[in-house]
Design a protein around this motif. Structure first.
Motif, PDB file in Angstrom:
ATOM      1  N   ASP A   1      48.670   6.752 -21.903  1.00  9.71           N
ATOM      2  CA  ASP A   1      49.201   7.581 -22.957  1.00  9.71           C
ATOM      3  C   ASP A   1      49.106   7.051 -24.335  1.00  9.71           C
ATOM      4  OD1 ASP A   1      50.290   9.459 -20.911  1.00  9.71           O
ATOM      5  OD2 ASP A   1      52.224   8.883 -21.047  1.00  9.71           O
TER       6      ASP A   1
ATOM      7  N   GLY B   1      39.843   7.367 -22.087  1.00  3.20           N
ATOM      8  CA  GLY B   1      39.838   8.201 -20.592  1.00  3.20           C
ATOM      9  C   GLY B   1      39.405   7.005 -19.508  1.00  3.20           C
TER      10      GLY B   1
ATOM     11  N   SER C   1      44.059  12.293 -17.895  1.00  2.00           N
ATOM     12  CA  SER C   1      44.104  13.449 -18.880  1.00  2.00           C
ATOM     13  C   SER C   1      43.417  13.210 -20.239  1.00  2.00           C
ATOM     14  CB  SER C   1      45.804  13.480 -19.221  1.00  2.00           C
ATOM     15  OG  SER C   1      46.147  12.417 -19.548  1.00  2.00           O
ATOM     16  N   LEU C   2      43.208  11.919 -20.651  1.00  2.00           N
ATOM     17  CA  LEU C   2      42.434  11.835 -21.966  1.00  2.00           C
ATOM     18  C   LEU C   2      41.010  11.973 -21.720  1.00  2.00           C
ATOM     19  CD1 LEU C   2      42.676  10.999 -24.819  1.00  2.00           C
ATOM     20  CD2 LEU C   2      42.456   8.519 -24.280  1.00  2.00           C
TER      21      LEU C   2
ATOM     22  N   LYS D   1      40.583  15.376 -22.249  1.00  2.00           N
ATOM     23  CA  LYS D   1      40.715  15.785 -23.569  1.00  2.00           C
ATOM     24  C   LYS D   1      39.510  15.590 -24.345  1.00  2.00           C
ATOM     25  CE  LYS D   1      43.738  14.907 -27.465  1.00  2.00           C
ATOM     26  NZ  LYS D   1      44.964  14.426 -27.982  1.00  2.00           N
TER      27      LYS D   1
ATOM     28  N   GLU E   1      37.161  18.251 -23.663  1.00  2.00           N
ATOM     29  CA  GLU E   1      37.786  19.585 -23.850  1.00  2.00           C
ATOM     30  C   GLU E   1      37.987  20.398 -22.676  1.00  2.00           C
ATOM     31  OE1 GLU E   1      35.227  20.897 -27.235  1.00  2.00           O
ATOM     32  OE2 GLU E   1      35.378  19.365 -28.194  1.00  2.00           O
TER      33      GLU E   1
ATOM     34  N   GLU F   1      40.517  21.541 -19.346  1.00  2.00           N
ATOM     35  CA  GLU F   1      41.794  21.724 -18.835  1.00  2.00           C
ATOM     36  C   GLU F   1      42.283  21.041 -17.436  1.00  2.00           C
ATOM     37  OE1 GLU F   1      43.428  25.602 -19.332  1.00  2.00           O
ATOM     38  OE2 GLU F   1      43.166  25.655 -21.718  1.00  2.00           O
TER      39      GLU F   1
ATOM     40  N   THR G   1      30.469  19.343 -23.995  1.00  2.00           N
ATOM     41  CA  THR G   1      31.762  19.754 -23.891  1.00  2.00           C
ATOM     42  C   THR G   1      31.929  21.045 -23.473  1.00  2.00           C
ATOM     43  OG1 THR G   1      32.298  20.174 -26.215  1.00  2.00           O
ATOM     44  CG2 THR G   1      32.761  17.674 -25.628  1.00  2.00           C
TER      45      THR G   1
ATOM     46  N   ASP H   1      35.647   8.131 -26.603  1.00  2.00           N
ATOM     47  CA  ASP H   1      34.895   9.069 -27.766  1.00  2.00           C
ATOM     48  C   ASP H   1      34.424   8.256 -29.245  1.00  2.00           C
ATOM     49  OD1 ASP H   1      33.924  10.991 -29.535  1.00  2.00           O
ATOM     50  OD2 ASP H   1      35.650  12.154 -29.218  1.00  2.00           O
TER      51      ASP H   1
END
Length: 281
Positions: free
Chosen positions: A155, A160, A175-176, A179, A182, A184, A230, A262
């Motif tokens: 977190d 990621g 989850s990263l 993200k 982009e 889900e 993405t 990123d």
């Protein structure tokens, strides 16, 4: 009456074979009866009671209730006895995990598993065993703490994480990672080859070359900058790092662990600098 499996030769139902068999069982075996007047009795208690709960089989008399109560950790007492009351009332199996403080061993975790039966005279009998599960609980607690620390690190991280199982040909994305892309869910990545399809065509040759060089064990880890598309249809620059953490006896990769970062902003600045330098050259 307390029956000692090892000292009572009058019991014809328990022969030498069963005595030897039960002697090899580390758990405390018991038969526990509550009659309609709420009187407690223990027709059967194995000798392992002394090793497990530090109470000898001879001590399991009608007064044992207070002795057991005093050893159970106060925070677990109500749950312990409420579970017993419920099992008796509903004539259902009695199963409970609880903590107790023993005179020699100190704090221990125990699990009771028993079958429940009701007689015509309204006596309720419990046939079961008590296991010392302290080591199991310790391992569970260490694992829980480890998972919490790992989740906290995830977190708080700006990268990621991906984990490619090459045996099953499946990939886990944190989850990263989702993200950054982009997304889900990982539904788009049913197989690892889908990742290759979102890498910019111009970056694929170097991407393949770098990762293959690591797979061939020529470099200690894999590192590559490339663009990925993405879900919005735009390309993003990422720094992709990975390392084989498991190989077979022939050196073939079986599992790869890596990260995504990123770096779009960094790359955009680099491209701007290059563009500016060309204008003034």
């Amino acid at each position: 009456m307390v029956f000692d499996l090892y000292g009572n030769d009058d019991c014809l139902e328990v022969n030498n074979f069963y005595k030897k068999l039960l002697a090899e069982m580390p758990d405390l075996l018991f038969q526990f009866v509550i009659d309609k007047d709420n009187t407690y009795s223990f027709p059967l208690v194995s000798k392992s009671a002394d090793d497990i709960f530090e109470i000898s089989a001879k001590e399991f008399t009608n007064d044992i209730q207070l002795l057991i109560y005093n050893r159970i950790v106060p925070a677990d007492r109500e749950l312990f006895f409420q579970s017993l009351v419920k099992a008796r009332r509903e004539v259902k199996p009695w199963e409970i995990e609880f903590r107790a403080v023993l005179p020699k061993k100190g704090l221990r975790w125990f699990k009771i598993s028993s079958k429940t039966e009701k007689s015509i005279a309204d006596n309720v009998s419990f046939f079961g065993h008590v296991s010392d599960i302290t080591e199991l609980k310790d391992k569970e607690e260490k694992l829980r703490i480890s998972e919490e620390r790992f989740q906290f690190a995830l977190d708080a991280s700006t990268v990621g994480i991906w984990d490619w199982d090459m045996v099953t040909n499946s990939v886990f994305y944190s989850s990263l990672s989702l993200k950054i892309l982009e997304l889900e869910s990982t539904d788009i990545f049913v197989d690892p080859e889908r990742w290759d399809k979102i890498v910019h065509p111009d970056d694929l040759p170097k991407y393949y070359s770098d990762i293959q060089e690591h797979f061939d064990n020529k470099i200690p880890y894999y590192e590559n900058y490339h663009r990925v598309m993405t879900s919005s249809g735009n390309y993003k620059w990422i720094l992709d790092r990975g390392k084989v953490i498991k190989r077979d006896e022939n050196g073939k990769p079986l599992r790869v662990l890596g990260t995504h970062t990123d770096v779009s902003l960094q790359k955009e600045k680099e491209l701007e600098i290059i563009k500016t330098m060309k204008l003034y050259s």
